[in-house]
Design a protein around this motif. Structure first.
Motif, short mmCIF file in Angstrom:
data_model
loop_
_atom_site.label_atom_id
_atom_site.label_comp_id
_atom_site.label_asym_id
_atom_site.label_seq_id
_atom_site.Cartn_x
_atom_site.Cartn_y
_atom_site.Cartn_z
N LEU A 1 1.23 -12.90 -1.20
CA LEU A 1 0.14 -12.57 -0.28
C LEU A 1 -1.07 -12.02 -1.02
O LEU A 1 -2.23 -12.36 -0.71
CB LEU A 1 0.63 -11.54 0.75
N MET A 2 -0.84 -11.18 -2.03
CA MET A 2 -1.96 -10.63 -2.79
C MET A 2 -2.65 -11.70 -3.63
O MET A 2 -3.87 -11.70 -3.78
CB MET A 2 -1.47 -9.48 -3.68
N ASN A 3 -1.86 -12.63 -4.20
CA ASN A 3 -2.46 -13.73 -4.96
C ASN A 3 -3.34 -14.62 -4.08
O ASN A 3 -4.35 -15.16 -4.53
CB ASN A 3 -1.37 -14.57 -5.63
N LYS A 4 -2.93 -14.76 -2.80
CA LYS A 4 -3.66 -15.65 -1.88
C LYS A 4 -4.76 -14.91 -1.13
O LYS A 4 -5.88 -15.44 -0.99
CB LYS A 4 -2.67 -16.25 -0.87
N LEU A 5 -4.48 -13.68 -0.68
CA LEU A 5 -5.42 -12.97 0.20
C LEU A 5 -6.15 -11.82 -0.49
O LEU A 5 -7.09 -11.27 0.08
CB LEU A 5 -4.66 -12.42 1.42
N GLY A 6 -5.70 -11.43 -1.67
CA GLY A 6 -6.34 -10.32 -2.36
C GLY A 6 -5.69 -8.99 -2.02
O GLY A 6 -4.57 -8.93 -1.49
N ALA A 7 -6.41 -7.93 -2.33
CA ALA A 7 -5.89 -6.57 -2.12
C ALA A 7 -5.74 -6.27 -0.63
O ALA A 7 -6.36 -6.91 0.22
CB ALA A 7 -6.82 -5.56 -2.78
N PHE A 8 -4.89 -5.27 -0.36
CA PHE A 8 -4.63 -4.91 1.04
C PHE A 8 -4.81 -3.41 1.23
O PHE A 8 -4.89 -2.64 0.27
CB PHE A 8 -3.20 -5.30 1.44
N GLU A 9 -4.91 -3.04 2.49
CA GLU A 9 -4.98 -1.62 2.87
C GLU A 9 -3.91 -1.36 3.94
O GLU A 9 -3.73 -2.17 4.85
CB GLU A 9 -6.36 -1.28 3.45
N LEU A 10 -3.22 -0.24 3.81
CA LEU A 10 -2.22 0.13 4.82
C LEU A 10 -2.92 0.77 6.01
O LEU A 10 -3.76 1.66 5.84
CB LEU A 10 -1.20 1.11 4.26
N THR A 11 -2.59 0.30 7.22
CA THR A 11 -3.15 0.89 8.44
C THR A 11 -2.03 1.56 9.23
O THR A 11 -0.85 1.37 8.95
CB THR A 11 -3.82 -0.19 9.30
N THR A 12 -2.44 2.32 10.24
CA THR A 12 -1.47 3.10 11.01
C THR A 12 -0.68 2.22 11.98
O THR A 12 -1.26 1.41 12.70
CB THR A 12 -2.18 4.21 11.80
N VAL A 13 0.64 2.40 11.98
CA VAL A 13 1.51 1.71 12.93
C VAL A 13 1.73 2.65 14.12
O VAL A 13 2.22 3.76 13.94
CB VAL A 13 2.85 1.32 12.29
N THR A 14 1.35 2.20 15.31
CA THR A 14 1.42 3.08 16.50
C THR A 14 2.68 2.85 17.33
O THR A 14 3.01 3.65 18.20
CB THR A 14 0.19 2.84 17.39
#
Length: 200
Positions: free
Chosen positions: A149-162
């Motif tokens: 996923l990182m190779n295809k989409l780049g860096a990620f950020e973790l968001t809050t799971v509600t």
């Protein structure tokens, strides 16, 4: 009672011996020697029989008291309310949290499929290309491979799971694709995806 009969025989034998020694013919004996032989033997037999059949009053009383106590205990048990009885241990119910999480993931996937409004994709061709790749590749239940996923989409950020268990479900937002992928980090499976920066 046999003991009473032996007592009577014992007294009769004693009287017969005394009378026979005075005059043997009164007890139908021909001589004093025969009186001692016959009634002496009867005296001994009655004495032994009385000793074997005699019951002490204390033994009779104790047996009766024990029987009475047993009847009282039985009556108390029969009158005892059922609510006082000790409840049987209930079977312990174990909850399979993995199964709960799986069902919740299916619910989220089904909810995402049943939405009436269609998602609005980006007008940027580069971003839309990445979004199309996510839509066609990252289906619910497919493997969650962070390196791919990182190779295809780049860096990620973790968001809050509600919703759900935040220790198991994680939301990864990829800015290059402007999409959020919710995954189960325990089973390493993708649950579903959403456009934009969103939690579950």
């Amino acid at each position: 009672m046999l003991a009473n009969l032996f007592v009577i025989g014992l007294l009769g034998a004693q009287i017969a011996i005394v009378v026979g020694l005075i005059k043997p013919t009164w007890v139908k004996a021909t001589s004093r020697k025969k009186v001692l032989g016959i009634y002496g033997l009867a005296l001994i037999v009655c004495f032994v029989g009385f000793g074997m059949t005699y019951e002490k009053p204390g033994d009779i009383v104790s047996a009766k008291s024990v029987d009475k106590k047993m009847q009282q205990v039985a009556q108390k048990e029969s009158n005892k309310p059922k609510g006082d009885e000790k409840a049987e241990p209930q079977e312990k119910i174990e909850i399979d949290m993995d199964e709960v999480n799986k069902r919740y993931e299916k619910y989220l996937q089904q909810t995402a499929k049943n939405k009436s409004t269609k998602p609005t994709y980006s007008n940027d061709p580069a971003v839309k290309k990445l979004q199309d790749w996510v839509v066609n590749t990252c289906n619910g239940g497919s493997p969650f491979n962070q390196s791919i996923l990182m190779n295809k989409l780049g860096a990620f950020e973790l968001t809050t799971v509600t919703k759900g268990n935040p220790n198991i479900l994680k939301a990864f937002y990829y800015p290059n694709a402007d999409m959020t992928i919710i995954a189960n980090v325990k089973t390493r499976r993708i649950v579903y995806w959403r456009l934009g920066r969103q939690g579950s």
